[in-house]
Design a protein around this motif. Structure first.
Motif, PDB file in Angstrom:
ATOM      1  N   PHE A  97       0.833  -1.208   0.000  1.00 39.43           N
ATOM      2  CA  PHE A  97       0.000   0.000   0.000  1.00 39.43           C
ATOM      3  C   PHE A  97       0.865   1.255   0.000  1.00 39.43           C
ATOM      4  CE2 PHE A  97      -1.951   3.487   2.348  1.00 39.43           C
ATOM      5  CZ  PHE A  97      -3.029   3.751   1.515  1.00 39.43           C
ATOM      6  N   GLU A  98       1.909   1.255   0.814  1.00 39.47           N
ATOM      7  CA  GLU A  98       2.761   2.439   0.941  1.00 39.47           C
ATOM      8  C   GLU A  98       3.425   2.793  -0.386  1.00 39.47           C
ATOM      9  OE1 GLU A  98       2.765  -0.204   3.026  1.00 39.47           O
ATOM     10  OE2 GLU A  98       1.801   0.771   4.752  1.00 39.47           O
ATOM     11  N   ASP A  99       3.950   1.770  -1.092  1.00 41.86           N
ATOM     12  CA  ASP A  99       4.593   2.029  -2.380  1.00 41.86           C
ATOM     13  C   ASP A  99       3.574   2.479  -3.422  1.00 41.86           C
ATOM     14  OD1 ASP A  99       7.077   1.390  -1.348  1.00 41.86           O
ATOM     15  OD2 ASP A  99       7.057  -0.665  -2.133  1.00 41.86           O
ATOM     16  N   ALA A 100       2.405   1.856  -3.423  1.00 34.40           N
ATOM     17  CA  ALA A 100       1.358   2.227  -4.372  1.00 34.40           C
ATOM     18  C   ALA A 100       0.867   3.649  -4.104  1.00 34.40           C
ATOM     19  CB  ALA A 100       0.202   1.232  -4.303  1.00 34.40           C
ATOM     20  N   ALA A 101       0.721   4.003  -2.840  1.00 35.71           N
ATOM     21  CA  ALA A 101       0.271   5.354  -2.491  1.00 35.71           C
ATOM     22  C   ALA A 101       1.269   6.397  -2.986  1.00 35.71           C
ATOM     23  CB  ALA A 101       0.070   5.479  -0.984  1.00 35.71           C
ATOM     24  N   TYR A 102       2.562   6.116  -2.837  1.00 37.22           N
ATOM     25  CA  TYR A 102       3.567   7.057  -3.313  1.00 37.22           C
ATOM     26  C   TYR A 102       3.527   7.184  -4.838  1.00 37.22           C
ATOM     27  CZ  TYR A 102       7.783   9.321  -4.763  1.00 37.22           C
ATOM     28  OH  TYR A 102       8.651  10.179  -5.394  1.00 37.22           O
ATOM     29  N   ARG A 125      -5.290   4.966 -11.648  1.00 34.77           N
ATOM     30  CA  ARG A 125      -6.083   4.164 -10.718  1.00 34.77           C
ATOM     31  C   ARG A 125      -5.163   3.533  -9.683  1.00 34.77           C
ATOM     32  NH1 ARG A 125     -10.483   0.586 -13.837  1.00 34.77           N
ATOM     33  NH2 ARG A 125     -10.611  -0.170 -11.701  1.00 34.77           N
ATOM     34  N   LEU A 126      -5.579   3.629  -8.462  1.00 39.65           N
ATOM     35  CA  LEU A 126      -4.943   2.910  -7.359  1.00 39.65           C
ATOM     36  C   LEU A 126      -5.956   1.858  -6.947  1.00 39.65           C
ATOM     37  CD1 LEU A 126      -2.790   2.655  -5.055  1.00 39.65           C
ATOM     38  CD2 LEU A 126      -4.214   4.249  -3.780  1.00 39.65           C
ATOM     39  N   GLN A 127      -5.567   0.606  -7.029  1.00 39.07           N
ATOM     40  CA  GLN A 127      -6.543  -0.429  -6.705  1.00 39.07           C
ATOM     41  C   GLN A 127      -5.895  -1.571  -5.944  1.00 39.07           C
ATOM     42  OE1 GLN A 127      -8.045  -0.771 -10.702  1.00 39.07           O
ATOM     43  NE2 GLN A 127      -6.706  -2.476 -11.181  1.00 39.07           N
ATOM     44  N   LYS A 128      -6.698  -2.135  -5.069  1.00 37.27           N
ATOM     45  CA  LYS A 128      -6.274  -3.272  -4.270  1.00 37.27           C
ATOM     46  C   LYS A 128      -6.659  -4.546  -5.014  1.00 37.27           C
ATOM     47  CE  LYS A 128      -6.650  -5.267   0.332  1.00 37.27           C
ATOM     48  NZ  LYS A 128      -7.211  -5.070   1.670  1.00 37.27           N
TER      49      LYS A 128
END
Length: 161
Positions: free
Chosen positions: A127-132, A148-151
């Protein structure tokens, strides 16, 4: 440069210390300012919810001390708005994804459906890397592009032989 880490930079609490730091960076020129920018970028990348205000204050201090980063390099003409926008986008992600929903695999996807080009995908991220990555690319979107940021909830993966 004596103060080359963000922790050292954040300890500059007096006008005299800030002036000394500024003189040191100016005397080193590009390399000295680059170290400061790298430490700020690393801090933005590594920051979590509780660190964002401190990182935001660090960027504000650097901006106050070096209002014309273009003096070091033309490529840094817009570095302060870029860093501020990255922080704002990362804060937005933190505000909209609860702590309990952050575990697992994430990905960032970028595309412009109106042009013929490759879709960009950064898979298998924390999550941290994707958020950045989302925060870094979000302010740079061109017209009609999306991000898009998606889980990832389910993954089926095969590896060829």
């Amino acid at each position: 440069m004596t103060n080359n880490t963000l922790a050292d930079f954040n300890k500059l609490t007096t006008a005299e210390a800030e002036a000394l730091f500024k003189r040191e960076v100016l005397s080193e020129g590009f390399a000295g300012f680059r170290r400061l920018l790298d430490s700020l970028t690393d801090a933005i990348k590594a920051s979590c919810d509780t660190d964002m205000d401190t990182v935001e204050q660090s960027v504000a201090k650097a901006k106050r001390l070096f209002p014309e980063p273009v003096d070091f390099s033309p490529s840094w003409e817009k570095i302060w708005p870029e860093l501020e926008n990255t922080i704002a986008a990362k804060k937005h992600i933190f505000a909209n994804v609860s702590h309990v929903d952050r575990a697992g695999e994430w990905q960032v996807i970028m595309d412009n459906p109106l042009v013929v080009q490759e879709v960009v995908c950064y898979p298998a991220l924390s999550f941290e890397d994707a958020a950045y990555l989302y925060a870094y690319f979000r302010p740079k979107l061109e017209k009609s592009e999306y991000i898009r940021l998606q889980k990832i909830q389910t993954v089926i993966q095969e590896i060829g032989s």
